[in-house]
Design a protein around this motif. Structure first.
Motif, PDB file in Angstrom:
ATOM      1  N   ARG A  31       0.845  -1.411   0.132  1.00 20.15           N
ATOM      2  CA  ARG A  31      -0.014  -0.338   0.269  1.00 20.15           C
ATOM      3  C   ARG A  31       0.904   1.108   0.204  1.00 20.15           C
ATOM      4  O   ARG A  31       2.032   0.969   0.923  1.00 20.15           O
ATOM      5  N   GLY A  32       1.296   2.151  -1.200  1.00 25.91           N
ATOM      6  CA  GLY A  32       1.328   3.033  -1.333  1.00 25.91           C
ATOM      7  C   GLY A  32       1.216   3.980   0.105  1.00 25.91           C
ATOM      8  O   GLY A  32       2.808   4.621   0.026  1.00 25.91           O
ATOM      9  N   PRO A  33       0.953   4.064   1.263  1.00 30.27           N
ATOM     10  CA  PRO A  33       1.297   5.483   2.087  1.00 30.27           C
ATOM     11  C   PRO A  33       2.066   4.863   3.310  1.00 30.27           C
ATOM     12  O   PRO A  33       2.644   4.985   4.286  1.00 30.27           O
ATOM     13  N   ASP A  34       1.362   3.029   3.025  1.00 31.88           N
ATOM     14  CA  ASP A  34       2.370   2.207   3.933  1.00 31.88           C
ATOM     15  C   ASP A  34       4.255   2.188   3.448  1.00 31.88           C
ATOM     16  O   ASP A  34       4.892   2.463   4.523  1.00 31.88           O
ATOM     17  N   VAL A  35       4.505   2.388   2.530  1.00 33.75           N
ATOM     18  CA  VAL A  35       5.732   1.978   1.617  1.00 33.75           C
ATOM     19  C   VAL A  35       6.093   3.183   1.668  1.00 33.75           C
ATOM     20  O   VAL A  35       7.571   3.400   2.385  1.00 33.75           O
ATOM     21  N   PHE A  36       5.945   4.768   2.404  1.00 33.29           N
ATOM     22  CA  PHE A  36       5.890   5.789   2.558  1.00 33.29           C
ATOM     23  C   PHE A  36       6.544   5.606   3.708  1.00 33.29           C
ATOM     24  O   PHE A  36       8.058   6.762   3.914  1.00 33.29           O
ATOM     25  N   ARG A 285      -7.395  -2.679   8.818  1.00 38.61           N
ATOM     26  CA  ARG A 285      -6.477  -1.774   9.017  1.00 38.61           C
ATOM     27  C   ARG A 285      -6.012  -0.391   7.982  1.00 38.61           C
ATOM     28  O   ARG A 285      -7.804   0.304   7.971  1.00 38.61           O
ATOM     29  N   PHE A 286      -5.126   0.440   8.995  1.00 33.42           N
ATOM     30  CA  PHE A 286      -5.862   2.026   9.074  1.00 33.42           C
ATOM     31  C   PHE A 286      -5.384   2.736   7.781  1.00 33.42           C
ATOM     32  O   PHE A 286      -4.707   2.163   6.970  1.00 33.42           O
ATOM     33  N   GLU A 287      -6.084   3.596   7.052  1.00 30.22           N
ATOM     34  CA  GLU A 287      -6.430   3.842   5.887  1.00 30.22           C
ATOM     35  C   GLU A 287      -5.946   5.329   5.292  1.00 30.22           C
ATOM     36  O   GLU A 287      -6.649   6.059   6.690  1.00 30.22           O
ATOM     37  N   VAL A 288      -5.781   5.964   4.679  1.00 24.89           N
ATOM     38  CA  VAL A 288      -6.630   7.158   4.320  1.00 24.89           C
ATOM     39  C   VAL A 288      -6.635   7.174   3.614  1.00 24.89           C
ATOM     40  O   VAL A 288      -6.518   7.232   1.907  1.00 24.89           O
ATOM     41  N   SER A 289      -7.768   8.456   2.926  1.00 23.72           N
ATOM     42  CA  SER A 289      -7.982   8.779   1.623  1.00 23.72           C
ATOM     43  C   SER A 289      -7.165   9.993   1.256  1.00 23.72           C
ATOM     44  O   SER A 289      -7.333  11.326   1.587  1.00 23.72           O
ATOM     45  N   THR A 290      -6.870   9.767   0.069  1.00 23.29           N
ATOM     46  CA  THR A 290      -6.264  10.875  -0.487  1.00 23.29           C
ATOM     47  C   THR A 290      -6.388  10.990  -2.355  1.00 23.29           C
ATOM     48  O   THR A 290      -6.683   9.599  -2.448  1.00 23.29           O
ATOM     49  N   SER A 291      -6.186  11.612  -2.577  1.00 22.59           N
ATOM     50  CA  SER A 291      -6.689  12.295  -4.338  1.00 22.59           C
ATOM     51  C   SER A 291      -5.224  11.671  -4.306  1.00 22.59           C
ATOM     52  O   SER A 291      -4.271  11.269  -4.918  1.00 22.59           O
ATOM     53  N   ARG A 292      -5.359  11.635  -6.018  1.00 24.05           N
ATOM     54  CA  ARG A 292      -4.135  10.655  -7.215  1.00 24.05           C
ATOM     55  C   ARG A 292      -3.081  11.797  -6.564  1.00 24.05           C
ATOM     56  O   ARG A 292      -1.548  11.837  -7.106  1.00 24.05           O
ATOM     57  N   ARG A 293      -3.920  13.353  -7.297  1.00 22.52           N
ATOM     58  CA  ARG A 293      -2.787  14.458  -7.520  1.00 22.52           C
ATOM     59  C   ARG A 293      -2.051  13.901  -6.008  1.00 22.52           C
ATOM     60  O   ARG A 293      -0.314  14.424  -6.156  1.00 22.52           O
ATOM     61  N   VAL A 294      -1.886  14.325  -4.742  1.00 20.27           N
ATOM     62  CA  VAL A 294      -1.399  13.928  -3.324  1.00 20.27           C
ATOM     63  C   VAL A 294      -0.485  13.330  -3.735  1.00 20.27           C
ATOM     64  O   VAL A 294       0.811  12.705  -3.524  1.00 20.27           O
ATOM     65  N   LEU A 296       0.517  11.197  -5.991  1.00 22.88           N
ATOM     66  CA  LEU A 296       1.810  11.158  -6.964  1.00 22.88           C
ATOM     67  C   LEU A 296       2.846  12.624  -6.442  1.00 22.88           C
ATOM     68  O   LEU A 296       3.787  11.819  -6.301  1.00 22.88           O
ATOM     69  N   TYR A 297       2.450  13.743  -5.830  1.00 23.83           N
ATOM     70  CA  TYR A 297       3.097  13.905  -5.376  1.00 23.83           C
ATOM     71  C   TYR A 297       4.375  13.688  -4.323  1.00 23.83           C
ATOM     72  O   TYR A 297       5.317  14.131  -4.365  1.00 23.83           O
ATOM     73  N   VAL A 298       3.122  13.128  -3.024  1.00 27.80           N
ATOM     74  CA  VAL A 298       4.442  11.952  -2.016  1.00 27.80           C
ATOM     75  C   VAL A 298       5.307  11.221  -2.514  1.00 27.80           C
ATOM     76  O   VAL A 298       6.465  11.115  -2.875  1.00 27.80           O
ATOM     77  N   GLY A 299       4.676  10.563  -3.637  1.00 25.97           N
ATOM     78  CA  GLY A 299       5.230   9.459  -4.018  1.00 25.97           C
ATOM     79  C   GLY A 299       6.512   9.419  -4.810  1.00 25.97           C
ATOM     80  O   GLY A 299       7.810   9.495  -4.269  1.00 25.97           O
TER      81      GLY A 299
END
Length: 366
Positions: A31-36, A285-294, A296-299
């Motif tokens: 999951r992207g946020p977790d990998v970050f 599991r904990f999740e966070v709702s975010t836009s694709r733009r956000v 992509l920026y964080v990634g």
């Protein structure tokens, strides 16, 4: 550069292989946020170790000056004994980290992820080296040279990378001797029967000898008993310490305020609420709702920040201590800012603007 830094490309290659194997099996491994959060916390420990290298290496060198033996790095037997010694010391450090609050606060970030994959292997408590180094000092006293010890400790750490996966099942007779993915899944689970089990680094024999072994028998739920519920790596790193400070303040007696730091996580002073120790099964599991733009920026910006961090690690020996400290401060602000943007905090973009403005200066210094 040390072995860990040199292995960074291999880490990412194997994570890619794990992602591909997961796709083939129809499983979502990452999951992207977790990998970050995982990668950021791993980088944070590496940055801290680089900044505190004088303190960490100095402790070992100080004891080594009073060594019992002069051990040669050319001896194959010495390497075997050292690898066994490092693994045994790691076992006791790891076990103590689950049974003493102060050490657990340093180690807990590694266990906060509610996923289990190779990225989790890179998730580390930034301040953990301050605790772990004490357990290796007997090796200095025996007489293992610092460079020899550093290599053996790095090899022990590198071995532990591959056991953080759900895609490898049991490995037959190897399960009796080596730490395997099955053993380490148990260690990362917060199911009641799995808590504080399987502390070995390379060898599982220590757990079998000292009564902390548990086989994988039931479905695992990952994370800490009390979930951290954030993907902000800076918040995740500081949360365990903050909880201990809060508990110490609430303790009614002066002695209890001190004992909070050295007692097991489930201990509580008389008259205070007992910390959560219940069995955890199938927790959402904990999740966070975010836009694709956000996302992509964080990634993208997160990966660029990690790339600058690798550059810092490569160049660290040529930097002065004030320059290292300045980079560490910038890096911590980066983690907090990116985490704030990811989770939609109002202050996130402001922090990001400040640290991005400072980025060219940081790169120029490197």
């Amino acid at each position: 550069m040390n072995l860990i830094t040199l292995s960074i490309p291999l880490f990412f290659l194997l994570m890619g292989v794990e992602w591909l194997c997961g796709r083939i099996q129809g499983r979502r491994v990452f999951r992207g946020p977790d990998v970050f959060a995982n990668l950021s916390l791993g980088a944070a420990q590496t940055v801290f170790t680089t900044v505190a290298v004088g303190l960490l290496a100095g402790a070992y060198l100080s004891v080594y000056q009073h060594r019992l033996l002069d051990i040669s790095a050319s001896s194959a037997l010495a390497w075997v004994v050292l690898m066994l010694g490092v693994d045994l010391a790691y076992y006791w450090f790891h076990r103590a980290s689950h049974r003493m609050n102060l050490a657990w606060a340093a180690h807990a970030p590694h266990h906060q992820s509610e996923d289990y994959n190779l990225a989790v292997a890179l998730r580390q408590g930034p301040f953990q080296p301050l605790v772990s180094r004490f357990f290796y000092l007997p090796l200095a006293w025996i007489g293992f040279p610092p460079a020899m010890f550093a290599t053996a400790a790095a090899l022990n750490t590198l071995y532990q990378f591959w056991v953080h996966t759900e895609l490898i099942s049991r490995l037959g007779p190897l399960e009796w001797v080596l730490v395997t993915p099955s053993h380490h899944r148990v260690h990362h689970a917060c199911n009641g029967r799995y808590l504080d089990k399987n502390h070995g680094g390379i060898l599982i024999i220590w757990d079998r000898l000292f009564g902390t072994f548990e086989s994988e028998e039931e479905r695992t739920t990952y994370g800490t008993v009390k979930p951290v519920r954030t993907f902000n790596p800076l918040v995740a790193a500081l949360a365990p310490v903050g909880e201990l400070v809060a508990r110490a303040r609430k303790a009614p007696r002066a002695l209890d305020k001190l004992k909070v730091w050295f007692m097991p996580p489930e201990w509580s002073p008389p008259g205070m609420e007992v910390p959560a120790t219940e069995t955890v099964v199938d927790r959402a599991r904990f999740e966070v709702s975010t836009s694709r733009r956000v996302a992509l920026y964080v990634g993208v910006v997160g990966m660029l920040t990690l790339a600058v961090t690798v550059l810092f690690l490569v160049r660290s020996r040529s930097l002065s201590q004030p320059e290292r400290l300045a980079f560490a401060a910038w890096f911590l602000v980066s983690l907090g800012g990116l985490g704030g943007v990811l989770e939609g905090k109002r202050w996130g973009p402001m922090v990001e603007a400040v640290r991005l403005a400072a980025a060219p200066l940081v790169v120029a210094v490197l």
